[in-house]
Design a protein around this motif. Sequence first.
Motif, PDB file in Angstrom:
ATOM      1  N   PRO A 177      38.250   3.123 -18.932  1.00 25.51           N
ATOM      2  CA  PRO A 177      37.794   1.780 -19.300  1.00 25.51           C
ATOM      3  C   PRO A 177      36.289   1.642 -19.042  1.00 25.51           C
ATOM      4  O   PRO A 177      35.802   2.027 -17.987  1.00 25.51           O
ATOM      5  N   ASP A 181      34.350  -5.565 -21.414  1.00 26.53           N
ATOM      6  CA  ASP A 181      35.752  -5.915 -21.613  1.00 26.53           C
ATOM      7  C   ASP A 181      36.714  -4.763 -21.309  1.00 26.53           C
ATOM      8  O   ASP A 181      37.891  -4.823 -21.662  1.00 26.53           O
ATOM      9  N   ARG A 183      37.125  -1.732 -22.436  1.00 26.28           N
ATOM     10  CA  ARG A 183      37.748  -0.954 -23.507  1.00 26.28           C
ATOM     11  C   ARG A 183      37.603   0.545 -23.230  1.00 26.28           C
ATOM     12  O   ARG A 183      36.679   0.975 -22.549  1.00 26.28           O
ATOM     13  N   ARG A 184      38.502   1.324 -23.811  1.00 25.63           N
ATOM     14  CA  ARG A 184      38.445   2.765 -23.639  1.00 25.63           C
ATOM     15  C   ARG A 184      37.565   3.341 -24.750  1.00 25.63           C
ATOM     16  O   ARG A 184      37.942   3.314 -25.917  1.00 25.63           O
ATOM     17  N   LEU A 185      36.422   3.859 -24.349  1.00 21.68           N
ATOM     18  CA  LEU A 185      35.419   4.326 -25.301  1.00 21.68           C
ATOM     19  C   LEU A 185      35.217   5.829 -25.182  1.00 21.68           C
ATOM     20  O   LEU A 185      35.538   6.431 -24.159  1.00 21.68           O
ATOM     21  N   THR A 226      31.891   5.404 -30.678  1.00 20.54           N
ATOM     22  CA  THR A 226      33.296   5.045 -30.832  1.00 20.54           C
ATOM     23  C   THR A 226      33.506   4.360 -32.175  1.00 20.54           C
ATOM     24  O   THR A 226      34.480   4.647 -32.886  1.00 20.54           O
ATOM     25  N   LEU A 234      38.789   0.750 -31.060  1.00 24.25           N
ATOM     26  CA  LEU A 234      38.205  -0.585 -30.908  1.00 24.25           C
ATOM     27  C   LEU A 234      39.105  -1.682 -31.467  1.00 24.25           C
ATOM     28  O   LEU A 234      38.870  -2.861 -31.240  1.00 24.25           O
TER      29      LEU A 234
END
Length: 235
Positions: A177, A181, A183-185, A226, A234
């Motif tokens: 993460p 926010d 997110r997994r990038l 990403t 995303l």
Amino acid sequence: MRFDILTTFPEMFSESAPGALGLSIPSRARAAGLAEWHATNLRDFTTDKHQKTDDRPFGGGPGMVMMCQPIWDAVHAIEARDPRPATRVVLTPQGRLLDQSLVEELAAKPRLLLIAGHYEGLDERVIQKLAPLEVSIGDYVLSGGELAAMVLMDAVIRLLPGVLGHELSAAEDSFSPAGPDGRRLLDCPHYTKPREWMGEAVPDVLLSGNHAQIAKWRLDQQMARTRERRPDLLD
Ligand code: 6GU
């Protein structure tokens, strides 16, 4: 953490000949007592004189199907070898796709029992009775579950507390993460010496010593990469 692997090819996990897990981070984790693994030969649990683990599929068709009884007996014998409860995992292309959040879930378990299938897979009834988690490492077909088991083990072991040094943090990997926010990038690009190579310079910001700017640049790069390469992450 303890791993057991049930396989017809236990040599692939041999402790003496360094294979995929005998080098680098997994072997260091093992030497430090943070992870242990034990491969069990499914053939040791066969009851016929030919040590048969598979047979032809009912209904016809190519390939062989792994028989229920050796797997059932082996799983119970293996589980009795250690009091920690084992999470049963069958490696199969029909399984849930292994991603970093599943790796994190598995890394929180005390013990994993990995069952490597071959040929056309396991008789459906033993899967039903064992109620394992079924896991796939991607949308392609391997000859057997052993390589998939090793991939899973490597990914889990590097998340175990104490395995990675401070210099190498799993928190900064791809799929961890990141960003406001969480997110997994994908990871950002990396550079080392020399500052210029074949006419290509390292981005100035990385030489600036401004840590806030560097962190912002890296996150921007992660987002851009990403969006470009894996927009699905995303969504
Ligand atoms: Cl877990 N097993 C096999 N045989 N093939 C695969 C796989 C597993 N994951 C992707 N392909």
